[in-house]
Design a protein around this motif. Structure first.
Motif, PDB file in Angstrom:
ATOM      1  N   LEU A  91       0.857  -1.183   0.000  1.00 60.73           N
ATOM      2  CA  LEU A  91       0.000   0.000   0.000  1.00 60.73           C
ATOM      3  C   LEU A  91       0.893   1.233   0.000  1.00 60.73           C
ATOM      4  CD1 LEU A  91      -2.968   1.005   0.252  1.00 60.73           C
ATOM      5  CD2 LEU A  91      -2.654   0.933   2.733  1.00 60.73           C
ATOM      6  N   ARG A  96      -2.233   5.601   2.729  1.00 58.72           N
ATOM      7  CA  ARG A  96      -2.402   4.982   4.041  1.00 58.72           C
ATOM      8  C   ARG A  96      -3.236   5.845   4.977  1.00 58.72           C
ATOM      9  NH1 ARG A  96       3.417   2.005   5.232  1.00 58.72           N
ATOM     10  NH2 ARG A  96       3.486   0.897   3.236  1.00 58.72           N
ATOM     11  N   ARG A  99      -5.732   1.815  10.759  1.00 61.08           N
ATOM     12  CA  ARG A  99      -5.399   0.392  10.644  1.00 61.08           C
ATOM     13  C   ARG A  99      -6.435  -0.389   9.849  1.00 61.08           C
ATOM     14  NH1 ARG A  99      -3.888  -2.955  15.975  1.00 61.08           N
ATOM     15  NH2 ARG A  99      -2.101  -1.543  15.828  1.00 61.08           N
ATOM     16  N   ASN A 102      -6.388   0.572   6.179  1.00 64.44           N
ATOM     17  CA  ASN A 102      -5.207   0.001   5.516  1.00 64.44           C
ATOM     18  C   ASN A 102      -5.409  -1.475   5.210  1.00 64.44           C
ATOM     19  OD1 ASN A 102      -3.874   2.440   5.603  1.00 64.44           O
ATOM     20  ND2 ASN A 102      -2.657   1.938   7.419  1.00 64.44           N
ATOM     21  N   ASN A 105      -7.789  -1.830   2.331  1.00 62.10           N
ATOM     22  CA  ASN A 105      -7.151  -1.456   1.062  1.00 62.10           C
ATOM     23  C   ASN A 105      -6.125  -2.486   0.602  1.00 62.10           C
ATOM     24  OD1 ASN A 105      -8.655   0.906   0.871  1.00 62.10           O
ATOM     25  ND2 ASN A 105      -7.112   2.148   1.917  1.00 62.10           N
ATOM     26  N   ARG A 106      -5.405  -3.077   1.537  1.00 63.56           N
ATOM     27  CA  ARG A 106      -4.422  -4.112   1.168  1.00 63.56           C
ATOM     28  C   ARG A 106      -5.127  -5.337   0.603  1.00 63.56           C
ATOM     29  NH1 ARG A 106       0.099  -5.341   5.560  1.00 63.56           N
ATOM     30  NH2 ARG A 106       0.823  -6.590   3.788  1.00 63.56           N
TER      31      ARG A 106
END
Length: 400
Positions: A91, A96, A99, A102, A105-106
């Motif tokens: 990412l 970013r 938590r 993220n 999104n990952r």
């Protein structure tokens, strides 16, 4: 068969080495392989058939990626070259947030990668990667095999990660573990498969030194840290060093506990007279330990310990702690091809290990028997045999 292999990076660690070996094996068997890594580590294993380069090369596309410290790095990819491909999934720093955002999104990045490269099967190694691999591929119908490379209770020690693991692992096509103890940890609702590490070819092709020609050395190979617990060996050696003045202890490896271990050796009067020698990291490990007499593993926890398998393949007389999750016990039949030290208090284990060392040093016939029998791992854990088990396992999954 197109296999996507997912891991954090190709940094020089045990799990990374296994995955790189598998990638080369499957590619050379005629299968398509794509390495999917989060990062580009500064010191990585090099794959002979890899199509990425850390320096500019004609015909390659330059892309910017991150290393594990989130520093920007450049890598050159040859998309037209026949070989093992590589895709990066980090990412970006600009995208970013919190938590949970993220993580979401990952997972989305991974899902997009699977859609793009369209693998037949995904193999993931280690911790949080395994959870994300299953989650990201669920809606795509791609079977995911995840592999736990150490004691599961240690690899999934955090509460949140353990909850995620218990939710997603039953949804995996398979969960590869290295030991019987690890398989028992997951129970019946997870489809586990035991596939131990193979012996590295460098330890098989080398001739075994005859027992009577071996140097009077006790050796240990591994990261110097509290889990590998080499301080136990240093203390046990101190108990016997005056009885066997012609023996020395040689520790190979480096790590965060090196200075602490050296201080203990100095305190016990073993450092200045070179009774204990810290060699640090070395290349060509078989060349360094192949002629030694005794190998000791003192870990508190282990999966399938490479260092122990490799020492046995070289015909060393091997002693190991009987640590969870059962890796040494799967390799050693106590008193037949090595000795196991029961887990107990530090004080009790020092005494047990000192007694085991006395026994193999003084009882030469017994020690030779352990040495001769240890080398069976060359056949049982040969790369060809273990790699073919991986291949058969993947083929079984794809038939379902």
């Amino acid at each position: 068969m197109h296999i996507a292999m997912y891991i954090g990076s190709l940094n020089k660690g045990g799990a990374e080495r296994v995955m790189c070996n598998l990638a080369e094996y499957f590619y050379n068997e005629g299968h398509k392989v794509t390495m999917v890594t989060t990062y580009l580590a500064d010191d990585e294993y090099e794959l002979p058939d890899g199509t990425w380069y850390k320096e500019a090369k004609e015909g390659c596309s330059e892309i910017e990626v991150l290393n594990p410290d989130d520093k920007k790095k450049k890598v050159w990819i040859n998309k037209s070259e026949d070989g093992i491909a590589r895709v990066f999934s980090a990412l970006t720093l600009e995208n970013r947030g919190g938590r949970l955002a993220n993580l979401r999104n990952r997972v989305q990045i991974l899902e997009n990668i699977w859609k793009q490269i369209q693998p037949d099967i995904i193999l993931s190694f280690l911790g949080k990667n395994n959870v994300m691999a299953i989650k990201s591929a669920r809606s795509l119908g791609i079977p995911v095999v995840v592999s736990v490379r150490s004691n599961p209770s240690r690899e999934y020690a955090s509460k949140i990660l353990n909850i995620s693991m218990r939710h997603y692992f039953p949804k995996a096509a398979g969960v590869v573990v290295q030991t019987t103890g690890a398989a028992e940890y997951f129970g019946r609702n997870v489809k586990t498969k035991i596939l131990p590490n193979s012996v590295h070819p460098d330890f098989i092709t080398r001739s075994i030194i005859p027992f009577e020609d071996r140097a009077k050395e006790i050796v240990s190979v591994g990261r110097l840290d509290d889990n590998k617990n080499q301080i136990l060996l240093i203390k046990a050696f101190a108990e016997i060093s005056k009885e066997f003045d012609d023996y020395r202890l040689v520790l190979y490896g480096d790590g965060p506990s090196r200075e602490k271990f050296k201080e203990k050796a100095k305190e016990l009067g073993l450092l200045d007279n070179e009774k204990v020698i810290f060699k640090g990291n070395v290349s060509d490990v078989p060349d360094h330990i192949g002629s030694s007499e005794i190998f000791v593993l003192t870990s508190k926890q282990e999966g399938s310990p490479n260092a122990l398998i490799e020492a046995m393949a070289l015909g060393l007389t091997c002693i190991s702690t009987d640590c969870p999750c059962g890796g040494p016990r799967d390799l050693i039949t106590d008193g037949e091809n090595g000795l196991l030290i029961p887990m107990a208090s530090d004080e009790e284990m020092v005494k047990e290990l000192a007694n085991a060392l006395r026994r193999v040093i003084t009882d030469r016939d017994f020690s030779k028997k352990l040495s001769d029998n240890a080398a069976y791992v060359r056949e049982k854990y040969s790369p060809d045999k273990i790699n073919s088990q991986w291949k058969e396992y993947f083929e079984e999954i794809l038939k379902k």
